[in-house]
Write a protein that holds these residues in place. Sequence first.
Motif, mmCIF file in Angstrom:
data_model
loop_
_atom_site.group_PDB
_atom_site.id
_atom_site.type_symbol
_atom_site.label_atom_id
_atom_site.label_comp_id
_atom_site.label_asym_id
_atom_site.label_seq_id
_atom_site.Cartn_x
_atom_site.Cartn_y
_atom_site.Cartn_z
ATOM 1 N N TYR A 157 -6.128 15.773 6.165
ATOM 2 C CA TYR A 157 -6.489 14.914 5.029
ATOM 3 C C TYR A 157 -5.883 13.539 5.246
ATOM 4 O O TYR A 157 -4.792 13.398 5.812
ATOM 5 N N SER A 158 -6.591 12.521 4.786
ATOM 6 C CA SER A 158 -6.076 11.156 4.820
ATOM 7 C C SER A 158 -6.468 10.462 3.526
ATOM 8 O O SER A 158 -7.609 10.578 3.070
ATOM 9 N N GLY A 159 -5.521 9.777 2.917
ATOM 10 C CA GLY A 159 -5.810 9.092 1.657
ATOM 11 C C GLY A 159 -4.527 8.648 1.000
ATOM 12 O O GLY A 159 -3.755 7.881 1.568
ATOM 13 N N TYR B 131 0.825 -1.203 0.000
ATOM 14 C CA TYR B 131 0.000 0.000 0.000
ATOM 15 C C TYR B 131 0.863 1.259 0.000
ATOM 16 O O TYR B 131 1.916 1.306 0.645
ATOM 17 N N TYR B 132 0.386 2.296 -0.720
ATOM 18 C CA TYR B 132 0.918 3.658 -0.625
ATOM 19 C C TYR B 132 -0.197 4.518 -0.040
ATOM 20 O O TYR B 132 -1.261 4.652 -0.644
ATOM 21 N N ARG B 133 0.058 5.110 1.116
ATOM 22 C CA ARG B 133 -0.935 5.955 1.757
ATOM 23 C C ARG B 133 -0.252 7.228 2.263
ATOM 24 O O ARG B 133 0.973 7.317 2.334
ATOM 25 N N GLY B 134 -1.061 8.209 2.661
ATOM 26 C CA GLY B 134 -0.480 9.446 3.167
ATOM 27 C C GLY B 134 -1.505 10.307 3.871
ATOM 28 O O GLY B 134 -2.679 9.959 3.973
ATOM 29 N N ARG B 135 -1.059 11.482 4.334
ATOM 30 C CA ARG B 135 -1.949 12.367 5.079
ATOM 31 C C ARG B 135 -1.340 13.760 5.182
ATOM 32 O O ARG B 135 -0.136 13.965 4.996
ATOM 33 N N LEU B 136 -2.214 14.733 5.487
ATOM 34 C CA LEU B 136 -1.817 16.100 5.818
ATOM 35 C C LEU B 136 -2.119 16.338 7.287
ATOM 36 O O LEU B 136 -3.194 15.969 7.772
ATOM 37 N N ASP B 137 -1.185 16.988 7.992
ATOM 38 C CA ASP B 137 -1.378 17.268 9.412
ATOM 39 C C ASP B 137 -0.915 18.674 9.748
ATOM 40 O O ASP B 137 0.044 19.197 9.162
ATOM 41 N N LEU B 138 -1.601 19.268 10.727
ATOM 42 C CA LEU B 138 -1.295 20.617 11.185
ATOM 43 C C LEU B 138 -0.588 20.540 12.536
ATOM 44 O O LEU B 138 -0.995 19.776 13.415
ATOM 45 N N TRP B 139 0.469 21.357 12.691
ATOM 46 C CA TRP B 139 1.272 21.369 13.909
ATOM 47 C C TRP B 139 1.393 22.790 14.437
ATOM 48 O O TRP B 139 1.374 23.750 13.677
#
Length: 451
Positions: free
Chosen positions: A179-181, A159-167
């Motif tokens: 975001y997640s996907g 699988y290739y997966r990823g996400r956006l996160d705020l810090w």
Amino acid sequence: MFKSAVISFLTILLSISYANSFELIWEKQYHSGQINRILFSPDESLIYSAGADKKLIITNSNTGEKVEEYSFNYNVYDLTLTNLTNSVLVSLKHSLNSSVILFNIDSKTSEVILDLRKLFDTNMSVQNQEFIEVHAIQPDKEHILTGVGIYYYQNANHYYRGRLDLWDMNTGQWVKQIYSGGMVNNLVKSPDGKTICFSTVERTSEYTAPWVYKEFEETKLIVATPDFEEFKILRQEYDENMEFADTEVLNELAFSYDSKLLAVATDSHHYFIYDIEKGIKTDSIYSCDCYYDLAIDFIYDNEHIITGSNNGKVLIWNLEYNLARDSKTYPGNPLITSIDASAYKNRYVVADVKGNMSMLASWEISGAEEDSKEEEYSLWGNNENIQIYFKDYSWFYNVYCYDIFGREMNLNYEYYGNLIKSDISKLPSGIYFIRIFNSGRVFTEKILKMN
């Protein structure tokens, strides 16, 4: 339709035949391996380069001399300017130990470190999980936004997966997931700060039944507001069996300086231009002599882009006519990994997979007044030839070239429908005047020829 056919043909022809037409200002090799990102400093006096050799190197943009070198523990995968004075976001990539550092160049200190391992299941073994993309930008004064991609496998499924996160920018603490996907393989912010854009690749290779192995791939291009209240998908492609390459991986993104357009480099010979406000694709450029493109940037006039490909070629494209204006091919055809265009001058810094960096300059053609261009013609070229594209058929016009002493140059002019082309490669260096005659009217253009 006739104009479109002519332009399409010339795009293919010129992308093959253009000779070197940039001026090489300097060329250096300070990195021992691939340069992942190269950037002008805000005042453009310096060049920042991030390398797979775990180094961040600062270079004088005028001379190419090395100013400073910093070493890190891992691959310096990406580099982004921030709103803070002399600080950059440094993205480090190494299996599970990827992180993002807010690095102050003056004090040589790391102010905030974001530990990206917190984002994923720490119970998974090291053998079946690995970071493959790490990016970071500053969406506002208080936060850092990270985009990551991870590869993992479970029970022979991949699988290739990823996400956006705020810090939180002050404490380095995780705030929320945006975001997640799919794997986030690009993350950029518009110059006016009003738009965030990212691209994703989601891949799945798995057994859906005993002895039945299937592969899926989906790519997306997404824009969002900085508060992440609004999202819009500009592009989405899905390939169920991956046999016919129905999806195009979006390798690099770049905003125009007025923040209205987005340029996209792909792995399938194409560049795309999107209108951000309208949310539509406005243009597609076919680069026929390379397999994929990794580097792209807008030039400050918002009417041209500069691109770098896997065959060592750098091109400047005129977006109005989809034609290559300037070209340079590096010896050995190294893969061009990163390009940054000056916001003020015709200067471009280029990096490749071998660790080389160079400063290029292109020459300008001073055009007619804007209303004349719209009504009559557009003129562009390089040190090899000039081209004039007319709104009407070209044979209604007569073209002559003179030097600064008023002597006519003996040039041949080739007529192609709406286009006139002339070879100027044998002209000595200097200033020349192109005079265009039509029904008693005279237009004059000044060009600078450099050998």
